[in-house]
Motif scaffolding. Structure first.
Motif, PDB file in Angstrom:
ATOM      1  N   GLY A   1      31.855  89.772  27.338  1.00 59.01           N
ATOM      2  CA  GLY A   1      32.112  89.035  28.578  1.00 59.01           C
ATOM      3  C   GLY A   1      30.875  88.827  29.425  1.00 59.01           C
ATOM      4  N   THR A   2      29.699  89.146  28.871  1.00 57.61           N
ATOM      5  CA  THR A   2      28.448  88.858  29.587  1.00 57.61           C
ATOM      6  C   THR A   2      28.159  87.360  29.473  1.00 57.61           C
ATOM      7  OG1 THR A   2      27.586  91.044  29.065  1.00 57.61           O
ATOM      8  CG2 THR A   2      25.979  89.363  29.743  1.00 57.61           C
ATOM      9  N   VAL A   3      27.966  86.739  30.625  1.00 59.78           N
ATOM     10  CA  VAL A   3      27.680  85.302  30.666  1.00 59.78           C
ATOM     11  C   VAL A   3      26.222  85.109  31.071  1.00 59.78           C
ATOM     12  CG1 VAL A   3      28.170  83.133  31.879  1.00 59.78           C
ATOM     13  CG2 VAL A   3      30.053  84.646  31.218  1.00 59.78           C
TER      14      VAL A   3
ATOM     15  N   GLY B   1      17.219  68.361  27.618  1.00 56.80           N
ATOM     16  CA  GLY B   1      18.193  67.464  28.236  1.00 56.80           C
ATOM     17  C   GLY B   1      19.560  68.112  28.379  1.00 56.80           C
ATOM     18  N   PHE B   2      19.680  69.339  27.869  1.00 55.10           N
ATOM     19  CA  PHE B   2      20.953  70.061  27.939  1.00 55.10           C
ATOM     20  C   PHE B   2      20.756  71.386  28.671  1.00 55.10           C
ATOM     21  CE2 PHE B   2      21.594  67.050  24.653  1.00 55.10           C
ATOM     22  CZ  PHE B   2      22.963  66.833  24.556  1.00 55.10           C
ATOM     23  N   ALA B   3      21.773  71.787  29.432  1.00 51.34           N
ATOM     24  CA  ALA B   3      21.803  73.149  29.967  1.00 51.34           C
ATOM     25  C   ALA B   3      22.443  74.042  28.910  1.00 51.34           C
ATOM     26  CB  ALA B   3      22.615  73.201  31.258  1.00 51.34           C
ATOM     27  N   HIS B   4      21.940  75.270  28.843  1.00 52.65           N
ATOM     28  CA  HIS B   4      22.398  76.185  27.796  1.00 52.65           C
ATOM     29  C   HIS B   4      23.014  77.440  28.400  1.00 52.65           C
ATOM     30  CE1 HIS B   4      21.440  79.561  24.871  1.00 52.65           C
ATOM     31  NE2 HIS B   4      22.365  78.850  24.277  1.00 52.65           N
ATOM     32  N   GLY B   5      24.137  77.851  27.842  1.00 54.76           N
ATOM     33  CA  GLY B   5      24.761  79.096  28.284  1.00 54.76           C
ATOM     34  C   GLY B   5      25.496  79.768  27.147  1.00 54.76           C
ATOM     35  N   LEU B   6      25.830  81.010  27.369  1.00 59.98           N
ATOM     36  CA  LEU B   6      26.575  81.755  26.345  1.00 59.98           C
ATOM     37  C   LEU B   6      27.415  82.835  27.001  1.00 59.98           C
ATOM     38  CD1 LEU B   6      25.079  84.797  25.825  1.00 59.98           C
ATOM     39  CD2 LEU B   6      23.294  83.265  24.979  1.00 59.98           C
ATOM     40  N   VAL B   7      28.464  83.228  26.272  1.00 61.96           N
ATOM     41  CA  VAL B   7      29.251  84.401  26.666  1.00 61.96           C
ATOM     42  C   VAL B   7      29.358  85.293  25.431  1.00 61.96           C
ATOM     43  CG1 VAL B   7      31.451  83.201  26.217  1.00 61.96           C
ATOM     44  CG2 VAL B   7      31.420  85.247  27.651  1.00 61.96           C
TER      45      VAL B   7
ATOM     46  N   ALA C   1      37.521  86.707  36.186  1.00 62.57           N
ATOM     47  CA  ALA C   1      37.221  87.969  36.866  1.00 62.57           C
ATOM     48  C   ALA C   1      36.493  88.950  35.948  1.00 62.57           C
ATOM     49  CB  ALA C   1      38.520  88.593  37.363  1.00 62.57           C
ATOM     50  N   ASP C   2      36.568  88.745  34.639  1.00 61.89           N
ATOM     51  CA  ASP C   2      35.929  89.683  33.695  1.00 61.89           C
ATOM     52  C   ASP C   2      34.480  89.325  33.389  1.00 61.89           C
ATOM     53  OD1 ASP C   2      38.367  90.839  33.637  1.00 61.89           O
ATOM     54  OD2 ASP C   2      38.843  90.304  31.554  1.00 61.89           O
TER      55      ASP C   2
END
Ligand code: TDO
Length: 229
Positions: free
Chosen positions: A94-96, A154-160, A200-201
């Motif tokens: 659950g780490t973003v 050109g893209f934003a990057h994220g992960l969980v 919330a997590d």
């Protein structure tokens, strides 16, 4: 436990688009490989974002895989000069992390893989004028499936993280430039991203909690030519 090389990728049904072979792009080296492809390249729904699937040579010991081969990528039309390797460990599921990008002239292509655990990886189109501006694609990248995701400039990057103790390795095409470091808040309602965890997590850095919404961020990429070098 050593991940099984024979296991089907978990995210196979999420992946749409054509393989190199289907697209008629099979390379000489692909064809020469006795047991199939050395590298499969699969376009996601936003085709500039791709899954790279290097071959895993399995045997009784485990497997061997070329996780980066500049020539093979080049044969697949991906000519990127990566200059920095990053390693991010997240203790908790659950780490973003995200949604991040660097502004030109320090914008980065990213080639992301996972050597322990699993993530849902997200790429958001930030290119003004793009038919998919503000839209995103996602894919599960894990130590088991061995997939890599190419998130271009050109893209934003994220992960969980989908598991505790997840380790992400990624190559970037420009050096870290903190003064050009930007982001969009992960739960921007306009983006409508399914992060697969209750809000919330989510575990976030203080920096990431304070990022602006896309509508409030200055635009810095244009379509179709988002890259600056
Ligand atoms: C990204 C980065 C951070 N750092 C430092 C700055 C800070 O002290 C510490 C942690 O930085 P951050 O909080 O920005 O780390 P993190 O939130 O993991 O940032 C990363 O998120 C993913 C989603 C990306 O796409 C990456 O490009 C990067 O933005 O590491 C570097 O030294 N070099 C780097 O390339």
């Amino acid at each position: 436990m050593v991940p099984s090389p024979l296991k089907e990728p978990e995210n196979l049904i999420q992946i749409r688009g054509k393989t190199c072979l289907e697209a008629g792009l099979a390379t000489k080296r692909d064809r020469e490989t006795r047991n199939g492809f050395m590298l499969e390249v699969i376009e996601l729904d936003i085709p500039e974002v791709k899954i790279l699937r290097p071959k895993r040579h399995g045997d009784s010991r485990g497997f061997f895989s070329e996780t980066y081969n500049k020539a093979l990528l080049s044969e697949a039309g991906i000519d990127i000069d990566f200059v920095q390797d990053n390693h991010a460990y997240s203790a908790e599921k659950g780490t973003v992390r995200g949604l991040h990008y660097q502004t030109p002239p320090f914008a980065q292509d990213k080639l992301v893989r996972v050597v322990r655990g699993a993530i849902l990886d997200i790429a958001v189109d930030l290119r003004q004028g793009s038919p998919t501006y503000g839209k995103h694609v996602s894919s599960v990248i894990s130590a088991v499936n061995g997939d890599q995701i190419l998130v271009p400039i050109g893209f934003a990057h994220g992960l969980v993280t989908l598991e505790a103790h997840t380790e992400v390795l990624y190559k970037v095409s420009h050096y870290y430039a903190p003064e050009h470091d930007r982001g969009i808040v992960w739960n921007d309602p306009d983006l409508d991203i399914d992060w697969r965890i209750p809000e919330a997590d989510a575990i976030l850095s203080q920096k990431d909690q304070k990022l602006p919404r896309l509508a409030d961020a200055a635009s810095c990429f244009t379509y179709p030519e988002a890259r600056e070098r």
